[in-house]
Design a protein around this motif. Structure first.
Motif: not given
Ligand SMILES: Nc1ncnc2c1ncn2[C@@H]1O[C@H](COP(=O)(O)OP(=O)(O)OP(=O)(O)O)[C@@H](O)[C@H]1O
Ligand SMILES: [Mg+2]
Lengths: 319, 256
Positions: A156-159, A163-166, A222-227
């Protein structure tokens, strides 16, 4: 770097720190914040199109495309740093093909064509059960980050970190893009498209470039949401999901790259808290908020914040 | 005499209206050619055909000896023909400086440019250009906040920013207050002579034509009914009756 750019960079980094802090203090908000950032990234793409005066009511198509691409690829390739470029590539490629067609249209036709295509994709996801499991959707296995398997908490933290970096990266990119001749031509399209042609600028290609970029950004979201949810369903492509992106864009304001993220946080937090407080009435609350923004603050949350800052006798110089 | 632009046998009719009915016209390198004629004669249509916006039903157009018929407006601009508009076409949500800088940027390394539009090179050239047009004080204004005279000049400045060898101006002084008109013309004459650009301009005001033109073409019902130096053409009784007389009556109508 101009003083203003520096100020915005500091603000963006401070906002990222605040997000991490809030996620640490209120653990159950980490999920909400990650989803909000993912949608904010997608809305950055909507903002590009808004600059050209065009509204897409179908961009959930690109969110869902990339989310499904990630869900299909994840069992064989459960690596976040591969799934993200894959999703971006799939959405970008489809965005290019669809874009070649839709950039010939303007305003309501542009909006409705995007809507129509997203609804076609939605029914494909729903109908081809053997492949997509219909409305049940597809579950994703645990995802690795740089080859490392993580527990649910760490994942969860990694995602959130990804997300923040992107968000920082795309935010900076869109900011530079909008100030470049390409970006200025995009907003020039809104007022005098034919003049661009008489200046030797291919207006459609300017819009196409923005459209493909918007598809790529929606894909990353979309990929972030999926992950994050580890479960994709056709609802990702439903027209209400597209409407949500436009809603967030208007709520946040199209005047700055901060707008989409302000809008996304406002939207997701209102939804979370309103849903908890008044159960079925949260759509009504959002509706009233949107009405208020359109009537009283057409610059969105960003515009409201900026004019509040401007009202103070501060000494910010020229741009 | 070499013709920079050569039009031969241009024909274009809209329904029954013959906007061009077999037009032959040469534009000589370096000259300022005025096109005069009554409303609806086909003057704007000529500019639209040369710039690739409208395709004639018959005829040939060559620029520097090269056929340009059928090319898109974009290609024709890149060959060196720019235009301004009867109704100025500015990017109304941008400042005057941004308008000019975008025109400067569109000329060259547009696609590779990821630098801000308003960085050193573009802005320096755009500012210098606006200075030549006397628009420096208005550079920071939004384009929709200008009066008609400034709007016209900014529109022409954007066309000139493309560094054309042929500049087509559609009624550069129409809609401008009479008191401002001559100042605008003086500015234009000076800037265009400095730039050494060949110019074709459509004009209804005969004082402007007399001040500005090396030659005058009379466009009447889709044909060029007279062509020559202003002194001869403007004194021609037929021209006075067909073109100048009509304008006087229309001017009276418009004022009423
Ligand atoms: N795209 C078009 N479609 C149909 N008719 C057109 C079109 N463009 C011009 N016309 C008609 O062709 C005729 C010539 O028009 P044009 O605009 O060239 O006249 P003009 O000489 O520029 O007149 P003005 O002095 O009023 O600007 C007019 O009758 C006009 O209505
Ligand atoms: Mg005309």
């Amino acid at each position: 770097m101009s003083r203003r750019a520096l100020l915005e960079l500091v603000a963006a980094l401070a906002a990222a720190a605040i997000v991490l802090l809030v996620a640490a203090l209120v653990p159950w908000l980490r999920f909400v914040l990650t989803i909000a950032i993912a949608k904010g990234i997608a809305v950055l793409g909507i903002l590009l199109l808004l600059r050209a005066g065009q509204v897409s009511f179908g961009h959930a198509l690109y969110v869902a495309l990339a989310a499904y691409a990630a869900a299909f690829a994840a069992p064989r390739m459960p690596e976040a740093l591969l799934l993200l470029p894959l999703g971006a590539l799939v959405s970008g490629a489809v965005g290019l093909v669809v874009g070649l067609f839709v950039v010939r249209y303007r305003e309501i036709f542009f909006g409705m064509l995007n809507l129509a295509l997203s609804m076609v994709f939605y029914s494909v996801l729903e109908k081809f059960y053997a492949l997509t499991h219909g409305t049940d959707g597809i579950r994703l296995p645990a995802i690795r980050y740089v080859g490392t398997a993580l527990g649910p908490e760490e994942a969860g933290w990694a995602t959130l970190a990804v997300a923040i970096l992107l968000a920082l990266g795309f935010g900076a990119f869109v900011r530079v893009y909008l100030l470049s001749p390409m970006g200025e031509a995009l907003s020039a399209m809104k007022t005098r498209e034919t003049r661009l042609e008489f200046m030797g600028i291919p207006a459609r290609r300017v819009l196409l470039a923005a459209y493909v970029l918007s598809a790529v950004m929606a894909g990353c979201g979309g990929v972030i949401i999926a992950m994050t949810t580890r479960h994709v369903t056709p609802a990702l492509a439903y027209w209400t999901a597209s409407g949500e992106l436009v809603f967030i864009a208007i709520l946040g304001g199209a005047g700055s790259v901060f707008g989409p993220f302000l809008g996304a946080f406002g939207y997701e937090l209102t939804r979370t808290y309103a849903a908890a407080l008044v159960a079925d009435a949260w759509q009504m609350i959002l509706g009233i908020v949107l009405l208020g923004v359109i009537l009283f603050a057409p610059g969105g949350l960003w515009g409201m914040g900026r004019s509040a800052l401007r009202r103070r006798p501060a000494g910010e110089g020229a741009a | 005499m070499t013709a920079l632009l050569a039009a031969r046998g241009l024909r274009l009719a809209f329904g029954g209206v013959k906007a061009a009915d077999g037009v032959d016209l040469d534009v000589r390198a370096g000259e300022h050619l005025a096109i005069i004629g009554p409303n609806g004669a086909g003057k704007t249509t000529f500019i639209n055909m040369v710039t690739g916006y409208l395709k004639p039903q018959a005829g040939e157009i060559a620029f520097e000896g090269r056929p340009i018929l059928g090319l898109s407006p974009r290609r024709i601009v890149r060959l060196g023909i720019a235009r301004s508009f009867q109704l100025p076409q500015l990017f109304t949500e941008h400042t005057v400086l941004q308008n000019a800088a975008l025109a400067v940027a569109s000329r060259g390394t547009f696609w590779s440019a990821i630098r801000p539009l308003l960085d050193g090179a573009h802005v320096a050239e755009a500012s210098e250009l606006l200075g030549r047009f006397g628009l420096s004080d208005l550079a920071g204004r939004r384009a929709d906040a200008l009066n008609e005279g400034a709007r016209k000049l900014a529109d022409i400045a954007m066309a000139l920013a493309l560094k054309p060898r042929l500049l087509l101006m559609d009624e550069p002084t129409s809609g401008v207050a009479a008191s401002e008109k001559m100042a605008i013309v003086e500015t234009l004459v000076r800037v265009l002579r400095e730039a050494g650009v060949t110019a074709v301009f459509v004009e209804h005001d005969m004082d402007v034509v007399a001040r500005f033109a090396d030659r005058v073409a009379v466009w009447n019902q889709g044909r060029i009914s007279a062509l020559g130096p202003p002194a001869t053409i403007l004194e021609d009784p037929a021209v006075q009756r067909d073109v100048i007389g009509i304008r006087v009556r229309e001017g009276a109508d418009a004022a009423a």
